[in-house]
Design a protein around this motif. Sequence first.
Motif, PDB file in Angstrom:
ATOM      1  N   ASP A   1      21.943 -11.366 -13.116  1.00  0.00           N
ATOM      2  CA  ASP A   1      22.941 -11.822 -14.091  1.00  0.00           C
ATOM      3  C   ASP A   1      22.282 -12.331 -15.370  1.00  0.00           C
ATOM      4  O   ASP A   1      22.778 -12.085 -16.477  1.00  0.00           O
ATOM      5  N   ASP A   2      21.161 -13.016 -15.254  1.00  0.00           N
ATOM      6  CA  ASP A   2      20.493 -13.585 -16.430  1.00  0.00           C
ATOM      7  C   ASP A   2      19.717 -12.540 -17.239  1.00  0.00           C
ATOM      8  O   ASP A   2      19.477 -12.751 -18.439  1.00  0.00           O
ATOM      9  N   VAL A   3      19.265 -11.470 -16.620  1.00  0.00           N
ATOM     10  CA  VAL A   3      18.509 -10.390 -17.270  1.00  0.00           C
ATOM     11  C   VAL A   3      17.352 -10.942 -18.123  1.00  0.00           C
ATOM     12  O   VAL A   3      17.300 -10.721 -19.335  1.00  0.00           O
ATOM     13  N   PRO A   4      16.406 -11.664 -17.524  1.00  0.00           N
ATOM     14  CA  PRO A   4      15.255 -12.112 -18.315  1.00  0.00           C
ATOM     15  C   PRO A   4      14.417 -10.946 -18.826  1.00  0.00           C
ATOM     16  O   PRO A   4      13.776 -11.049 -19.867  1.00  0.00           O
ATOM     17  N   VAL A   5      14.414  -9.840 -18.089  1.00  0.00           N
ATOM     18  CA  VAL A   5      13.849  -8.576 -18.539  1.00  0.00           C
ATOM     19  C   VAL A   5      14.855  -7.488 -18.189  1.00  0.00           C
ATOM     20  O   VAL A   5      15.699  -7.667 -17.308  1.00  0.00           O
ATOM     21  N   ALA A   6      14.757  -6.356 -18.882  1.00  0.00           N
ATOM     22  CA  ALA A   6      15.655  -5.228 -18.602  1.00  0.00           C
ATOM     23  C   ALA A   6      14.927  -4.268 -17.666  1.00  0.00           C
ATOM     24  O   ALA A   6      14.121  -3.450 -18.107  1.00  0.00           O
ATOM     25  N   TRP A   7      15.204  -4.394 -16.375  1.00  0.00           N
ATOM     26  CA  TRP A   7      14.496  -3.582 -15.395  1.00  0.00           C
ATOM     27  C   TRP A   7      14.810  -2.106 -15.584  1.00  0.00           C
ATOM     28  O   TRP A   7      15.959  -1.718 -15.828  1.00  0.00           O
ATOM     29  N   LEU A   8      13.780  -1.277 -15.447  1.00  0.00           N
ATOM     30  CA  LEU A   8      13.939   0.163 -15.628  1.00  0.00           C
ATOM     31  C   LEU A   8      13.785   0.907 -14.316  1.00  0.00           C
ATOM     32  O   LEU A   8      14.763   1.385 -13.755  1.00  0.00           O
ATOM     33  N   LEU A   9      12.544   1.004 -13.825  1.00  0.00           N
ATOM     34  CA  LEU A   9      12.276   1.858 -12.675  1.00  0.00           C
ATOM     35  C   LEU A   9      11.408   1.160 -11.630  1.00  0.00           C
ATOM     36  O   LEU A   9      10.535   0.358 -11.969  1.00  0.00           O
ATOM     37  N   GLU A  10      11.675   1.491 -10.375  1.00  0.00           N
ATOM     38  CA  GLU A  10      10.670   1.310  -9.337  1.00  0.00           C
ATOM     39  C   GLU A  10       9.727   2.498  -9.493  1.00  0.00           C
ATOM     40  O   GLU A  10      10.071   3.629  -9.164  1.00  0.00           O
ATOM     41  N   MET A  11       8.564   2.240 -10.031  1.00  0.00           N
ATOM     42  CA  MET A  11       7.689   3.325 -10.457  1.00  0.00           C
ATOM     43  C   MET A  11       7.052   4.046  -9.268  1.00  0.00           C
ATOM     44  O   MET A  11       6.769   3.442  -8.235  1.00  0.00           O
ATOM     45  N   GLN A  12       6.858   5.329  -9.451  1.00  0.00           N
ATOM     46  CA  GLN A  12       6.043   6.124  -8.541  1.00  0.00           C
ATOM     47  C   GLN A  12       4.904   6.725  -9.347  1.00  0.00           C
ATOM     48  O   GLN A  12       5.131   7.289 -10.422  1.00  0.00           O
ATOM     49  N   PHE A  13       3.705   6.590  -8.838  1.00  0.00           N
ATOM     50  CA  PHE A  13       2.548   7.191  -9.496  1.00  0.00           C
ATOM     51  C   PHE A  13       2.217   8.516  -8.803  1.00  0.00           C
ATOM     52  O   PHE A  13       2.193   8.581  -7.569  1.00  0.00           O
ATOM     53  N   PRO A  14       1.934   9.558  -9.570  1.00  0.00           N
ATOM     54  CA  PRO A  14       1.573  10.832  -8.961  1.00  0.00           C
ATOM     55  C   PRO A  14       0.093  10.883  -8.604  1.00  0.00           C
ATOM     56  O   PRO A  14      -0.764  10.673  -9.455  1.00  0.00           O
ATOM     57  N   THR A  15      -0.196  11.132  -7.351  1.00  0.00           N
ATOM     58  CA  THR A  15      -1.574  11.322  -6.912  1.00  0.00           C
ATOM     59  C   THR A  15      -1.770  12.787  -6.542  1.00  0.00           C
ATOM     60  O   THR A  15      -1.028  13.323  -5.713  1.00  0.00           O
ATOM     61  N   PHE A  16      -2.741  13.415  -7.169  1.00  0.00           N
ATOM     62  CA  PHE A  16      -3.110  14.788  -6.835  1.00  0.00           C
ATOM     63  C   PHE A  16      -4.474  14.763  -6.149  1.00  0.00           C
ATOM     64  O   PHE A  16      -5.402  14.090  -6.620  1.00  0.00           O
ATOM     65  N   VAL A  17      -4.585  15.496  -5.052  1.00  0.00           N
ATOM     66  CA  VAL A  17      -5.828  15.555  -4.289  1.00  0.00           C
ATOM     67  C   VAL A  17      -6.135  17.008  -3.959  1.00  0.00           C
ATOM     68  O   VAL A  17      -5.251  17.751  -3.520  1.00  0.00           O
ATOM     69  N   SER A  18      -7.367  17.388  -4.169  1.00  0.00           N
ATOM     70  CA  SER A  18      -7.794  18.731  -3.789  1.00  0.00           C
ATOM     71  C   SER A  18      -7.561  18.963  -2.298  1.00  0.00           C
ATOM     72  O   SER A  18      -7.793  18.079  -1.469  1.00  0.00           O
ATOM     73  N   LYS A  19      -7.119  20.182  -1.965  1.00  0.00           N
ATOM     74  CA  LYS A  19      -6.880  20.525  -0.568  1.00  0.00           C
ATOM     75  C   LYS A  19      -8.176  20.619   0.236  1.00  0.00           C
ATOM     76  O   LYS A  19      -8.138  20.821   1.448  1.00  0.00           O
ATOM     77  N   LYS A  20      -9.300  20.421  -0.421  1.00  0.00           N
ATOM     78  CA  LYS A  20     -10.580  20.402   0.294  1.00  0.00           C
ATOM     79  C   LYS A  20     -10.759  19.110   1.097  1.00  0.00           C
ATOM     80  O   LYS A  20     -11.663  19.022   1.922  1.00  0.00           O
ATOM     81  N   PHE A  21      -9.918  18.090   0.829  1.00  0.00           N
ATOM     82  CA  PHE A  21     -10.146  16.771   1.423  1.00  0.00           C
ATOM     83  C   PHE A  21      -8.964  16.328   2.278  1.00  0.00           C
ATOM     84  O   PHE A  21      -7.809  16.548   1.939  1.00  0.00           O
ATOM     85  N   ASN A  22      -9.272  15.677   3.382  1.00  0.00           N
ATOM     86  CA  ASN A  22      -8.279  15.137   4.313  1.00  0.00           C
ATOM     87  C   ASN A  22      -8.423  13.625   4.443  1.00  0.00           C
ATOM     88  O   ASN A  22      -9.455  13.053   4.104  1.00  0.00           O
ATOM     89  N   ASN A  23      -7.353  12.995   4.968  1.00  0.00           N
ATOM     90  CA  ASN A  23      -7.335  11.548   5.248  1.00  0.00           C
ATOM     91  C   ASN A  23      -7.512  10.715   3.982  1.00  0.00           C
ATOM     92  O   ASN A  23      -8.130   9.649   4.025  1.00  0.00           O
ATOM     93  N   VAL A  24      -6.960  11.167   2.884  1.00  0.00           N
ATOM     94  CA  VAL A  24      -7.183  10.461   1.620  1.00  0.00           C
ATOM     95  C   VAL A  24      -6.215   9.287   1.470  1.00  0.00           C
ATOM     96  O   VAL A  24      -6.638   8.150   1.251  1.00  0.00           O
ATOM     97  N   ILE A  25      -4.920   9.522   1.568  1.00  0.00           N
ATOM     98  CA  ILE A  25      -3.938   8.453   1.415  1.00  0.00           C
ATOM     99  C   ILE A  25      -3.439   8.081   2.806  1.00  0.00           C
ATOM    100  O   ILE A  25      -2.625   8.789   3.397  1.00  0.00           O
ATOM    101  N   THR A  26      -3.916   6.969   3.328  1.00  0.00           N
ATOM    102  CA  THR A  26      -3.629   6.600   4.719  1.00  0.00           C
ATOM    103  C   THR A  26      -2.936   5.251   4.866  1.00  0.00           C
ATOM    104  O   THR A  26      -2.424   4.948   5.949  1.00  0.00           O
ATOM    105  N   THR A  27      -2.924   4.425   3.833  1.00  0.00           N
ATOM    106  CA  THR A  27      -2.341   3.082   3.932  1.00  0.00           C
ATOM    107  C   THR A  27      -1.528   2.762   2.688  1.00  0.00           C
ATOM    108  O   THR A  27      -1.425   3.559   1.754  1.00  0.00           O
ATOM    109  N   GLY A  28      -0.976   1.561   2.668  1.00  0.00           N
ATOM    110  CA  GLY A  28      -0.159   1.117   1.547  1.00  0.00           C
ATOM    111  C   GLY A  28      -0.944   0.740   0.313  1.00  0.00           C
ATOM    112  O   GLY A  28      -0.346   0.434  -0.721  1.00  0.00           O
ATOM    113  N   ILE A  29      -2.290   0.745   0.385  1.00  0.00           N
ATOM    114  CA  ILE A  29      -3.075   0.513  -0.827  1.00  0.00           C
ATOM    115  C   ILE A  29      -3.740   1.801  -1.307  1.00  0.00           C
ATOM    116  O   ILE A  29      -4.490   1.792  -2.279  1.00  0.00           O
ATOM    117  N   GLY A  30      -3.467   2.901  -0.630  1.00  0.00           N
ATOM    118  CA  GLY A  30      -3.740   4.232  -1.132  1.00  0.00           C
ATOM    119  C   GLY A  30      -5.115   4.488  -1.703  1.00  0.00           C
ATOM    120  O   GLY A  30      -6.130   4.416  -1.009  1.00  0.00           O
TER     121      GLY A  30
END
Length: 551
Positions: free
Chosen positions: A509-538
């Motif tokens: 209600d107070d709108v101290p900031v005008a929220w826009l997005l819950e951001m998503q960052f794009p991560t691209f990884v070569s298919k040569k590699f496995n087990n890269v993104i495994t946890t919440g800290i990526g």
Amino acid sequence: MRTVQTSQRRYRDRLRHLLSASLMAAALGLPVLSGAAALSAAPALAADQPARGGTMNIIVQPEPPILQLGLNQQGPTQTVGGKIYQGLLTYDKQLKPLPSLAESWDISPDGLTYTFHLHKNVKWHDGQPFTSRDVIFTTTKFLPEVHSRARANFARCESITAPDDYTVVFKLKEPFPSFINAFEVASAPIIPAHLYDANTDYKNNPANATPIGTGPFKFKEWVKGSYIHLVRNDDYYKPGLPYLDDIYFRVIPDAASRALALESGQVDQSQYNDIEPFDVARLKSQPNLNFTTDGYEFVAPVSWLELNNRNAPLNDKRFRQALMYSLDRQFIRDKIWFGLGQVATSPINSHTNNFEPNLPKYTKDVAKAKALLDEMGLKPDANGVRARIRFLVMPYGETWQRLAEYVKVSLKQVGVEVTLENTDVAGWVQKVSNWDYDMTANFTYQYGDAALGVSRTYVSSNIRQGVMFSNTMGYSNPKVDELFASAAKENDPVKRQALYSEVQRILVDDVPVAWLLEMQFPTFVSKKFNNVITTGIGVNESYESVYMTKR
């Protein structure tokens, strides 16, 4: 190569033209062209037997100012430093704690005592043993002096003691259930006491130039402006790990060059803001790359228009509400961020603990916006202008410039004239942290819990001139302060949720900031590699289990 670069430029020019046209059309309520296809999750990587060997090349942008993670927690430092240093814990994608330097832990029923049991065979990269002495030094001396978030967390402790070399006990002054989320590698990287305890000038310690950690990779070389080279830690305490021989972090300042390096296979991974959103759909089609937005659950960034609540007319919440009604945030998500993220409905990201889903929603409604401005007495002048504000453009790439242009056009529809001001990163930080702005764009990380990463933006005790990522907008509401303080020490999860739900309703209600997005960052990884993104800290993980696919 010249032909490829020419093609890239033509592609970008077409995108910019379409984007600009779409921005104007949407702001004026006209039909717009459909944008990129909806983003999808990365396909599962092919099963393969892990084996030792291989080099991984990862983009790092901008170049870190330092690799000592305790002294600097900027994104690039976290990505590189997370392979060198470790925390007591890490966290899965649901924000549940996982072992790191601590193999197990206990929390007393009253929520006041946290006991961590450390791995017993860990060595620092210089061969010295890791013990509880290092944890005590880090949490009582080093981090409280140099790390603002850690200082606040460990100030809640009545005592931090070590009954033996492999046990550490944190005794809190009062319950703080968020404390279990305070031990991720960037929030509390463990520092070698034997290199820092005797020299209390931590920021100028010679060891900063050659960082020594306990992680699966060791620092070898840094060629400024070119690359940072890490090599396998052969004395790592987990048998057989890591798999990779080494990692090169490649410094590539230009966004077009970063995209081209991924396409051509010169680099194997990007993360965070490395790739402009308008390049994501094209790169997703590349046969050599996997794409994901996973791995950012712990930081859970929310973007917003930051509003200086001190300056008229922004000091009136009706004006701030009118700004929210002036914006088509779904358009911002679809056409400026090309489908990355989702519209924010709360100051708490839906991936963060204690998110409240049932809140009033702001959708674009020009009539409501004008009515609020009329109620304030802001009548249009002969030129249709009700108010004038300055927009300090966030200097982090073309997408943020396009956002500023869209905001300018959108607010003009309700009679608010926006002047865009541009500066470099240093100038932007200086102006925002010293409150010399009306409006800007910004985003911050939430660190898995509202008490750790959300309240700092809104509580009046964190209005600190000259300090970035504090309550720079100057918002102050005693009830909000009280609710955040009560929720932080409430052990009962039902009562804690009720407190956080109430504070979210007030803030929306107070709108101290005008929220826009819950951001998503794009991560691209070569298919040569496995087990890269495994946890919440990526991408900030240790990469101890990353391995190359056999072909």
